[in-house]
Design an enzyme around this catalytic site. Structure first.
Site, PDB file in Angstrom:
ATOM      1  N   GLY A 235       0.816  -1.207   0.000  1.00 43.58           N
ATOM      2  CA  GLY A 235       0.000   0.000   0.000  1.00 43.58           C
ATOM      3  C   GLY A 235       0.845   1.249   0.000  1.00 43.58           C
ATOM      4  O   GLY A 235       2.061   1.205   0.206  1.00 43.58           O
ATOM      5  N   PRO A 236       0.223   2.405  -0.222  1.00 46.75           N
ATOM      6  CA  PRO A 236       0.970   3.676  -0.234  1.00 46.75           C
ATOM      7  C   PRO A 236       1.568   3.976   1.137  1.00 46.75           C
ATOM      8  O   PRO A 236       1.169   3.391   2.152  1.00 46.75           O
ATOM      9  CB  PRO A 236      -0.111   4.712  -0.619  1.00 46.75           C
ATOM     10  CG  PRO A 236      -1.233   3.913  -1.204  1.00 46.75           C
ATOM     11  CD  PRO A 236      -1.200   2.587  -0.540  1.00 46.75           C
ATOM     12  N   PRO A 237       2.525   4.895   1.189  1.00 47.88           N
ATOM     13  CA  PRO A 237       3.123   5.242   2.488  1.00 47.88           C
ATOM     14  C   PRO A 237       2.106   5.871   3.427  1.00 47.88           C
ATOM     15  O   PRO A 237       1.241   6.651   3.013  1.00 47.88           O
ATOM     16  CB  PRO A 237       4.225   6.248   2.106  1.00 47.88           C
ATOM     17  CG  PRO A 237       4.494   6.012   0.661  1.00 47.88           C
ATOM     18  CD  PRO A 237       3.206   5.557   0.065  1.00 47.88           C
ATOM     19  N   GLY A 238       2.210   5.530   4.706  1.00 50.19           N
ATOM     20  CA  GLY A 238       1.371   6.137   5.733  1.00 50.19           C
ATOM     21  C   GLY A 238       0.002   5.541   5.890  1.00 50.19           C
ATOM     22  O   GLY A 238      -0.836   6.083   6.620  1.00 50.19           O
ATOM     23  N   GLY A 240      -0.732   2.548   7.209  1.00 52.54           N
ATOM     24  CA  GLY A 240      -0.882   1.730   8.406  1.00 52.54           C
ATOM     25  C   GLY A 240      -0.359   0.321   8.281  1.00 52.54           C
ATOM     26  O   GLY A 240      -0.785  -0.559   9.048  1.00 52.54           O
ATOM     27  N   GLU A 459      -6.624  32.703 -10.414  1.00 57.92           N
ATOM     28  CA  GLU A 459      -7.318  31.842  -9.456  1.00 57.92           C
ATOM     29  C   GLU A 459      -8.835  31.953  -9.604  1.00 57.92           C
ATOM     30  O   GLU A 459      -9.560  30.970  -9.411  1.00 57.92           O
ATOM     31  CB  GLU A 459      -6.902  32.192  -8.026  1.00 57.92           C
ATOM     32  CG  GLU A 459      -5.424  32.006  -7.741  1.00 57.92           C
ATOM     33  CD  GLU A 459      -4.977  30.569  -7.907  1.00 57.92           C
ATOM     34  OE1 GLU A 459      -5.819  29.655  -7.826  1.00 57.92           O
ATOM     35  OE2 GLU A 459      -3.774  30.350  -8.138  1.00 57.92           O
ATOM     36  N   HIS A 462      -9.934  29.502 -12.260  1.00 59.93           N
ATOM     37  CA  HIS A 462     -10.109  28.147 -11.736  1.00 59.93           C
ATOM     38  C   HIS A 462     -11.427  28.012 -10.977  1.00 59.93           C
ATOM     39  O   HIS A 462     -12.169  27.027 -11.142  1.00 59.93           O
ATOM     40  CB  HIS A 462      -8.947  27.797 -10.798  1.00 59.93           C
ATOM     41  CG  HIS A 462      -7.657  27.528 -11.492  1.00 59.93           C
ATOM     42  ND1 HIS A 462      -7.518  26.593 -12.482  1.00 59.93           N
ATOM     43  CD2 HIS A 462      -6.422  28.083 -11.330  1.00 59.93           C
ATOM     44  CE1 HIS A 462      -6.262  26.572 -12.912  1.00 59.93           C
ATOM     45  NE2 HIS A 462      -5.575  27.471 -12.226  1.00 59.93           N
ATOM     46  N   ASP A 533      -0.265  23.854 -13.515  1.00 57.67           N
ATOM     47  CA  ASP A 533      -1.524  23.488 -14.183  1.00 57.67           C
ATOM     48  C   ASP A 533      -1.251  22.836 -15.535  1.00 57.67           C
ATOM     49  O   ASP A 533      -1.862  21.804 -15.874  1.00 57.67           O
ATOM     50  CB  ASP A 533      -2.398  24.729 -14.374  1.00 57.67           C
ATOM     51  CG  ASP A 533      -2.734  25.403 -13.052  1.00 57.67           C
ATOM     52  OD1 ASP A 533      -2.777  24.687 -12.031  1.00 57.67           O
ATOM     53  OD2 ASP A 533      -2.925  26.627 -13.042  1.00 57.67           O
TER      54      ASP A 533
END
Length: 686
Positions: A235-238, A240, A459, A462, A533
């Site tokens: 799984g991805p870092p962090g 668990g 901004e 967006h 972007d």
């Protein structure tokens, strides 16, 4: 703290360190060397007497001296004649092994030498033999120590150092092949249980089955089943993975050995394989037991994959030994291997086969409901006020891992303490989320009015397009205050979809290009502020064509390589003509969405300008301000739908429990009508 007594494979009390028993030998040898140097072996007994220069010369004139030694430190030593011993030293015992010596300080070597020339000339005229005069240099004991004693001392200290250990080599140079695994068993007081692991329901179920087998193996073996030999947490870092392993260590009643993958790699050849053998030896002696290898990709990389520099022989030999120990010719019963990695794609295929890692447990990023559970765990020690809503926080943190959520809670407490608050409020959590996502505000950065206006229009572009598009991510907040490396930022609430279709991607592309479109349309210029972007939009457009098969020319074709073989190669999985088509199609997608963004901005020009002016004036606007200018967004957020569905599911579970409860308890609860039906989703939420 590691319990060192548990590392003894025979589970015996550690005895005294044998290396320290013989430490006194080194010190004794050192003392003998110093003594032999300074004292030296003396076969004759020697008596010295210090005299003044006048007395010294009188003894010479009286023919009591037979030999003189003059040193360059203005010191003269005279050896007296045996027959004059009693006169000089008094009534003392004399013998063959007793010698007398007179010592005196002289004015200078030159003057004393002239004096002795006169004395010897007079003795010669009187028919007597001349006194033997010799000259010597004084001893430099510091130089002698450096030359004769220091090398031996350094050699002795070197052996003492090697005997006691070489620091980071671990356990001394003679124990470099020992595995430095940390052992958890019943004696460890600090434990993590499955109650401390929020979310990860599927992963917890998988590892709980392993713990259940170790506690009650007969339940599974009676039916002919076998426990998996190994489980790989991916799984991805962090997310668990290591926390799950700690929970297994806390729940299991068997020895639990934990070791990092990098601990096997050492500068000495053959150390990695030796540590693997020692680790499994310790685990077999305490079987049944569990071995957990964190970051296994440090030693489990695919062999011979890097064609540029060749494989690392030491790492490959360590991997070969690990493969043999996990499922080789020898038996390995009673030992279960857990491992964790966030790069399963680089692992060797032999390591992932059945019989070594029978299961791959995927630990993904938490969804909305799991983030709520994680927040409830990390908010326990924090003093909260009434403005904090866990449901709101879980909605505002899409894509956050468990470690990120823990960081948000801690950062919010720090911000509240910095501002002098007695309790942590909602705004503290929002500031913490902004700090983690965008970075620290740089309020001291000076911008000109022209730059500020350009950023505001960018901004606002967006914000306008994301608000008007159906599948664009809903806006949360827009700011032109510099954060981190960005001069302005917009926060969105990404929809947590299981599948993404072409309409979703095109709306997101159009929203990404809204800033550059607003610059070209209303300011008549372009700036470098759209770099991020354009980078994201270009990658997304190429992914649509080359990976997802979402183009007219290359429909239903994907050149994505999940094996990673082309990562180290020099060829592409398509021809040059196909590469030209990919470039052309990707560029066409960008041009189409740019024209679409300009069309939406022209249709909402007045609202865009009002948002830009609000940004220039206030520097920060929220979704409420955008709604006041552009009107309410006609589409409901998917996060609200998920929360409503989860709430309805929880209410239905509570009602089911009440229906299945014993009769005595049913009488205490107000009876429900028999004809009650489950309410629709919107009514249940209301």
């Amino acid at each position: 703290m590691e319990n060192k007594s548990n590392l003894n494979p025979n589970n015996k009390k550690p005895g005294p360190n044998k290396r320290r028993r013989f430490g006194w030998v080194y010190y004794a040898l050192f003392a003998l060397m110093l003594g032999s140097f300074f004292m030296g072996p003396k076969s004759d007994k020697q008596i010295s007497k210090n005299l003044s220069y006048t007395q010294f010369c009188s003894y010479i004139d009286q023919n009591m001296v037979e030999k003189l030694v003059v040193s360059d430190d203005n010191k003269a030593k005279a050896t007296i004649r045996p027959q004059s011993y009693v006169v000089v030293f008094g009534n003392r015992e004399t013998g063959e092994k007793v010698k007398g010596e007179l010592v005196a300080l002289i004015p200078s070597v030159e003057e004393f030498s002239r004096h002795m020339d006169v004395v010897n000339q007079q003795r010669k005229e009187a028919g007597m033999s001349a006194i033997d005069v010799s000259f010597a240099k004084s001893k430099d004991y510091w130089y002698l120590f450096l030359v004769n004693v220091l090398p031996f001392a350094l050699i002795i200290l070197f052996f003492v150092w090697m005997g006691r250990g070489m620091g980071n080599v671990g356990g001394g140079i003679f124990n470099v092949g020992r595995a430095r695994a940390q052992l958890f068993d019943k004696d460890n007081k600090a434990k993590v249980t499955f109650k401390d692991v929020a979310g990860l329901a599927g992963a917890k179920e998988e590892v709980q089955e392993i713990v259940s087998f170790l506690k009650n193996p007969k339940k599974y073996t009676d039916l002919g089943g076998k426990i998996p030999k190994g489980a790989l947490l991916v799984g991805p870092p962090g997310t668990g993975k290591t926390l799950l392993a700690k929970a297994v260590a806390g729940e299991a009643d068997v020895p639990f050995f934990t070791m990092s993958g990098s601990d096997f790699v050492e500068m000495f050849v053959g150390v990695g394989a030796s540590r693997v053998r020692d680790l499994f030896r310790q685990a077999k002696e305490k079987a049944p037991s569990i071995i957990f290898i964190d970051e296994i990709d440090a030693v489990g990389r695919a062999r011979g994959k890097n064609v540029m520099t060749g494989g690392n022989d030491e790492r490959e030999s360590t991997l070969n030994q690990l493969l043999t120990e996990m499922d080789g010719f020898g038996t390995n019963s009673g030992v279960i291997i857990l491992a964790a990695t966030n790069r399963a794609d680089v692992l060797d295929s032999a390591l992932l086969r059945a019989g070594r890692f029978d299961r791959q447990i995927h630990v993904e990023l938490p969804d909305l409901q799991e983030r709520k559970e994680i927040f409830n765990v990390h908010l326990r020690p924090i003093k909260l006020d009434q403005t904090v809503d866990v449901d709101f926080l879980s909605k505002q943190t899409p894509g956050f891992s468990g470690a990120d959520i823990a960081n948000v809670c801690n950062e919010a407490a720090l911000i509240a303490a910095r501002n002098g608050h007695k309790k942590v409020g909602k705004q503290d959590f929002m500031d913490a989320v902004d700090r983690i996502i965008g970075g620290l505000e740089r309020k001291t950065k000076i911008m000109t009015e022209e730059e500020k206006r350009s950023i505001a229009y960018h901004e606002a572009g967006h914000a306008t397009i994301s608000w008007m598009l159906r599948w664009a991510n809903p806006l949360v907040k827009v700011t032109i205050v510099p954060r981190g490396m960005a001069l302005g930022a917009a926060w969105y609430l990404p929809e947590e979809r299981q599948l993404t279709n072409q309409e979703h991607i095109l709306d997101e592309l159009c929203s990404l290009l809204g800033g550059r479109a607003a610059e070209q349309l209303f300011l008549g210029q372009t700036s470098t502020g759209a770099l991020n972007d354009l980078e994201r939009a270009t990658k997304q457009a190429y992914a649509m064509v080359a990976y997802y098969g979402m183009s007219d020319e290359l429909k239903d074709l994907s050149f994505y390589d999940s094996t990673g073989r082309y990562e180290y190669g020099f060829t592409k999985p398509y021809s040059e003509h196909t590469a030209e088509i990919i470039d052309k199609e990707s560029h066409q997608i960008i041009l189409t969405q740019m024209a679409r963004a300009k069309q939406i901005l022209e249709a909402n020009q007045e609202g865009h300008h009002r948002l830009a002016e609000m940004l220039i004036e206030r520097e920060v606007i929220t979704s409420e301000d955008v709604e006041a200018v552009l009107g309410p967004r006609p589409w409901k957020s998917r996060g609200d739908e998920i929360m409503a569905a989860n709430q309805a599911l929880e209410e239905e579970k509570e009602k089911s429990k009440k229906r299945r409860s014993p009769r005595k308890k049913v009488q205490e609860i107000e009876p429900e009508p028999v004809s009650e039906e489950v309410q629709p989703l919107e009514e249940t939420k209301a």
